[in-house]
Design an enzyme around this catalytic site. Structure first.
Site, PDB file in Angstrom:
ATOM      1  N   LYS A 166     -10.942  -1.068  -3.133  1.00  0.00           N
ATOM      2  CA  LYS A 166      -9.846  -1.976  -3.660  1.00  0.00           C
ATOM      3  C   LYS A 166     -10.659  -3.293  -4.333  1.00  0.00           C
ATOM      4  CE  LYS A 166      -5.352  -3.993  -3.039  1.00  0.00           C
ATOM      5  NZ  LYS A 166      -4.099  -4.057  -1.924  1.00  0.00           N
ATOM      6  N   SER A 195       0.262  -2.771  -3.527  1.00  0.00           N
ATOM      7  CA  SER A 195      -0.655  -3.187  -4.556  1.00  0.00           C
ATOM      8  C   SER A 195      -1.909  -2.310  -4.625  1.00  0.00           C
ATOM      9  CB  SER A 195      -1.109  -4.493  -4.177  1.00  0.00           C
ATOM     10  OG  SER A 195      -1.721  -4.636  -2.848  1.00  0.00           O
ATOM     11  N   SER A 218       1.081  -2.480   1.303  1.00  0.00           N
ATOM     12  CA  SER A 218       0.199  -2.396  -0.073  1.00  0.00           C
ATOM     13  C   SER A 218      -0.557  -1.265   0.025  1.00  0.00           C
ATOM     14  CB  SER A 218      -0.561  -3.676  -0.368  1.00  0.00           C
ATOM     15  OG  SER A 218       0.368  -4.447  -1.156  1.00  0.00           O
TER      16      SER A 218
END
Lengths: 493, 100, 477
Positions: free
Chosen positions: A90, A165, A189
């Site tokens: 990420k 997210s 997330s």
């Protein structure tokens, strides 16, 4: 609109196999890391244009890492338990010398002078980092629509969101761009995009994985965790990133747990005597019927594997959403103050007569709408005269939530809920009203507030053919129990 | 705190948060924040007498580090990332609000 | 200094003390003054995204030492974030202790025995340094600024006094005493000129018995001289305003050393909403009772205790706050005095010799304690005059010699026999009848004239005290 396309891989059969297979083969010299990487890059080349999972693909670096792994094997040196596994990161995890943007204009071009602890641990274990994945800006969002660099599409249906997210990491794994991935989970997330993309995602106990080098959203809630196709791969990845880090004061000072073995046990022996509680507040109102139907299937699988199942009320879960949307923005408002145009990242000097105006103009230009909204909300919640009513009160509610869960865990070993109230939604469906988007996190937020672990495991598809995940929750440091139970649900797929 | 968030509140908060907002943004934030805060009413209005706040989910104390120097980062690497560096330091526009 | 028209000064001081640790408070960068800009930096003290703080054990230890030395309770404590934007603060918040500080509720005793209450002594991180570039070199009129983060994250303890101080001199004495205490604990190098100690003064005035007046916080007090000048200036400024019927605005004011004036900085009421909340990246500090006791027990004697011991060594003839005793403690020469007393020297004589002749720690280090004691004994036994004793002492320090008797012999020193002294005094009286008449009439200053003449006549061998005694006897005083 053109017909939806799909870019999903199935890994249980054929190439490239699970992460555990890859590492076993590479370590044994049956396959090379370079070949494994080439398979993944072939998929990236074919489909990344449609999916947009990555902010940055690390083509050269990954090639070098893979070659190093192969060289080690050739020299008779064990490259580590994650040997040759392509992993996606990420883009809120710091990577030395490699752009780390948090999908924000304000950090565009920033190359950290250091790497996150988890990034170092992955490299040390022989994993190969293939790229930095897209996210909602600074991890604030549930659809990856808040990225400054454009949304990621759900590999199961390109007209749908991948969740967020960590939507880029979830999509990268689902699309076969990486075997496994790291995300961060502040209110769901990891788990929500895992559910929407049909893969496994886990938020570990707060403090199990070092946060050093994870760009902070809400420090008391953030936790790094794994994405994988299988429960065992998630366990393998988590096992290799968990464990004490002296650079993180909130890191639990205990040896990392043995998790892969727990998965294998669960798969082989089932979960005899495991007490499973269905959370009443999160298994009825507000959940779509196909999601609830798959929850029933998961419960049946656990029961068949030896679990006893009951219902439990965790009343304070009703307060979680409100408490979260006070605590997280408050912490975020402070964590994001440092993006002021002085030391790194964007600076907008134009029209600024002094440093105050430079800062305000930089932040106005560099942050997207949702980030600004949460900074405003958090600043307000902490400001003089409102602290007690909002932030202070939310912290007390947090205590009530923790106590509520503690009571529930006296009766039950694990709790079960849907991960997301619905399957993946279409782009733009929930962007008009911020609160509608916030509601998608209603099942995942409680474990962040409690600091407890939770896992989302795929359990079939909904009426629209899109993946549905179920969520297992447990008390602090119950990862092994959760993974064992998740393996049982997975086995029925 | 039951009174509704006003436009003036939003302007004040934007100043605290160092965010230059246009009129339209002030307008929309006034509505949106008020709406979110209205949803937070369940938390804000709860009777929590005697409840200890939780700042942190972990019961850790005294996490301390030995007082031993370790190398940091090279300033050239850091200054290279700065929007404007001069004389081995970070250059910023003039600072207001001090002596009058 | 009393204020005009019966106004009373009320001062509370906030002293920021940089701790003498090897490393910064939350990272392992060197805590080092004067290095090249931006050389002691890392992701943590630069506030880079993703970095996290880890608390320095020694910073806590020093904070506890300071608290114990100031008679505070050492309490379980947490860190807060104090949020405000400023370019010298890498995270745009300062990690500090707000409502649960490590040390609370102590006091500092001034040499004269007056106690100033200590509200708290809490830990926090220092900011970087900003240099204002432009014609003036000051913030006002600067075109731009340059920031160096070497100092960012240096550990500080902020010691907040209660508003117990009533004169500028007392404020100065408080800072001097606090500095001695901080140095004694090992927590600080005490160098005000390097910014190791920085003082802010909260100043207000009132009519005695009335409520406290509105206070102003004075910053940029870089020396004890600035401190007293600034307080006096500010008090008079406030009195003039009050007497003119104007309101004092609570604000931060900047002391300008050249002008000798304070001037308004940004108004405190305006934008100072610090939005404190518990720092989620750090965990609480909860020192065990054993740790607290170990810190307390390991503390060296504090200046007040040392002054008391020295006073006792003089049999109470000199007060703990007397100048010679304060000088000796300031210079760390107590061991010399107490050692000489242990070797049979007279305490009061030892204190006076050390305070007046030895003076500095450097000189004291050159002096053999037993030899110094022997010198005091010789003087007490009138084997040496005061002047001779001083000369011997100077030579002992110059040559690091340990035997005063040998020096006295080599120099031909011996106190004048009392019979010879009587003859000398009588000769001098006969030679100066007019002066002797004045002495008889009670003009004791004339005694000095006779002593000087006796010294000259005897080549320095006459004992001034003996001569004075004989004169007084002859004059019937």
């Amino acid at each position: 609109m053109s017909a939806p396309t799909r870019t999903v891989v199935t890994v249980s059969t054929g190439d490239p196999g699970t992460a555990a297979n890859i590492a076993a083969d590479v370590r044994a010299g049956r396959r090379t890391a370079v070949d494994v990487l080439a398979q993944h890059f072939a998929r990236i080349d074919a489909h990344e244009g449609d999916v947009h999972a990555f902010n940055l693909v690390l083509r050269q670096q990954a090639g070098e890492q893979a070659a190093t792994v192969d060289a080690a094997v050739a020299a008779g040196i064990d490259p580590g338990p994650l040997a040759g596994i392509p992993v996606a990161l990420k883009d809120n995890l710091c990577t030395r010398g490699i752009e780390t943007t948090c999908s924000s204009r304000i950090l565009e071009g920033w190359k950290p002078p250091y790497s996150a602890t988890v990034v170092q641990r992955l490299a040390a274990a022989g994993a190969v980092a293939v790229g930095k994945t897209n996210l909602d800006e600074f991890a604030m969002g549930s659809s990856t629509e808040n990225s400054a660099f454009g949304p990621t599409r759900n590999p199961h249906d390109h007209t749908k969101v991948p969740g967020g997210s960590s939507g880029g990491s979830a999509a990268a794994v689902a699309a076969g761009f990486a075997s496994i991935a790291l995300g961060s989970d502040t209110g769901g997330s990891i788990r929500q995009p895992a559910s929407l993309c049909g893969i496994v995602g886990m938020k570990p106990t707060y403090g199990l994985v070092s946060r050093y080098g994870l760009v902070a959203y809400a420090s008391s809630l953030d936790q790094i965790g794994p994405f994988a196709h299988t429960v065992e791969d998630a366990a393998l990845l988590l096992e290799n990133i968990a464990g004490h880090d002296p650079a993180d004061s909130t890191s639990i000072d205990a040896p990392p747990p043995s998790l892969v073995a727990a998965v294998r046990r669960g798969r082989a022996d089932g979960v005899p005597g495991l007490r499973v509680g269905i959370v009443e507040e999160l298994s009825g109102e507000g959940m779509s019927s196909d999601v609830l139907a798959r929850l029933d299937v998961a419960v049946d699988r656990l029961r068949t594997a030896g679990a006893t199942v009951g219902h439990v009320s965790v009343e304070s879960t009703k307060l979680c959403l409100s408490a979260y949307y006070l605590i997280a923005p408050a912490e975020a408002s402070s964590n994001l103050s440092r993006y002021d145009g002085v030391r790194y990242g964007l600076r907008v000097s134009q029209g600024a007569a002094n440093v105050e105006e430079m800062m305000a103009n930089t932040r106005a230009a560099g942050f997207g709408a949702e980030v600004k909204r949460r900074i405003m909300l958090g600043t307000y919640a902490l400001s003089a005269g409102y602290y007690d009513a909002y932030y202070g009160q939310a912290q007390k509610v947090r205590t009530l939530i923790i106590e509520d869960f503690r009571r529930a865990y006296q009766q039950f070993d694990v709790l079960i809920t849907p991960t997301s109230p619905t399957t993946a939604f279409s782009f733009g469906d929930k962007t008009a009203d911020p609160f509608t988007m916030y509601l998608t996190d209603v099942c995942t937020i409680p474990s962040n507030l409690a600091g407890d672990p939770a896992i989302s495991v795929p359990c079939g598809v909904g009426d629209d053919g899109m993946p549905i995940g179920v969520q297992l929750l447990g008390p602090a440091l119950s990862e092994a129990v959760l993974l064992g139970a998740a393996a049982v649900i997975e086995k029925g797929n | 705190m039951s009174e509704r968030l006003t436009r003036a509140d939003v302007v004040h908060v934007a100043r605290l948060a160092r965010l230059t907002l246009g009129d339209a943004e002030v307008q929309s934030f006034t509505l949106e924040l008020a709406d979110i805060l209205a949803h937070a009413h369940d938390v804000a209005s709860l009777d929590t007498a005697g409840v200890v706040p939780t700042a942190h989910p972990l019961p850790l104390v005294n996490v301390l580090r030995a007082d031993v120097i370790r190398p940091g980062v090279d300033r050239t690497e850091v200054l290279a990332m700065a929007p404007w560096a001069e004389d081995d330091r970070f250059r910023v526009p003039k600072i207001l609000g001090e002596t009058t | 200094m009393a204020l005009k028209n019966g106004w009373e000064l009320v001062v509370g001081l906030e002293v920021h003390c940089e701790l003498a640790t090897n490393t910064k408070i939350f990272c392992s960068c060197a805590n080092q003054f004067g290095d090249e800009p931006n050389t002691n930096i890392c992701p943590v003290c630069l506030g880079l995204p993703g970095s996290l703080p880890v608390l320095n054990h020694m910073a806590v230890e020093f904070a506890m030492r300071i608290g114990s030395a100031l008679h505070c309770r050492v309490e379980p404590s947490i860190f807060h974030r104090k949020n405000y934007f400023y370019p010298d603060m890498p995270k745009d918040y300062q990690v500090s202790q707000n409502d649960e500080p490590i040390n609370v509720d102590g006091y500092l005793e001034l040499p004269d025995g007056f106690r100033v209450g200590i509200e708290r002594a809490h830990m926090e991180e220092d900011t970087g340094k900003t240099q204002h570039m432009g014609s003036s070199g000051r913030i006002h009129g600067a075109n731009y600024s340059l920031v160096d983060y070497n100092r960012a994250g240096v550990p500080l303890v902020e010691i907040v006094s209660r508003p117990d101080i009533r004169t500028a001199e007392q404020a100065k004495a408080y800072v001097a005493e606090l500095r001695s205490i901080l140095v004694a604990t090992g927590a600080s190098n005490g160098k005000m000129e390097e910014g190791s100690l920085r003082v802010d003064a909260n100043v207000s005035v009132r009519q005695p018995g009335h409520e406290y007046g509105t206070r102003c916080e004075i910053k940029n007090l870089n020396s004890l001289r600035s401190l007293t000048r600034a307080i006096e200036y500010e008090a008079n400024r406030q009195i003039d305003l009050r007497e003119a019927g104007e309101r004092i605005v609570q604000e931060t004011r900047h002391w300008n050393e050249e002008d000798g004036r304070t001037s308004s900085m940004r108004s405190k009421e305006e934008a100072m909403d610090y939005r404190y909340f518990p720092e989620p990246d750090l965990v609480p500090i909860a020192p065990s009772a054993e740790w607290v006791a170990a810190v307390r027990d390991a503390l060296p004697l504090m200046p007040a205790d040392r002054r008391r011991l020295l006073s006792e060594a003089t049999g109470g003839e000199l007060a703990p706050g007397s100048d010679p005793i304060v000088t000796i403690v300031d210079q760390g020469l107590d061991a010399l005095v107490l050692g000489a007393v242990a070797h049979g020297g007279d305490g009061r004589r030892a204190v006076n010799r050390v305070a007046n002749e030895v003076v500095t720690a450097e000189q004291g280090a050159r002096l053999n304690i037993a030899g110094f004691a022997a010198l005091l004994v010789m003087e007490a036994q009138a084997k040496l005059t005061s002047t001779q004793a001083k000369a011997v002492l100077v030579e002992m320090m110059e040559t690091q010699a340990s035997d005063p008797a040998a020096i006295a012999t080599a120099r031909g020193f011996q106190a004048m026999d009392s019979g010879v002294a009587e003859t000398l005094v009588d000769e001098l009286i006969a030679a100066h009848p007019a002066e002797f008449e004045r002495l008889r009439a009670g003009d004791t200053k004339v005694a000095g004239f006779f002593v000087g003449a006796a010294m000259k006549a005897s080549g320095g061998k006459a004992d001034g005290k003996l001569v004075t005694g004989l004169l007084r006897q002859r004059a019937g005083l």
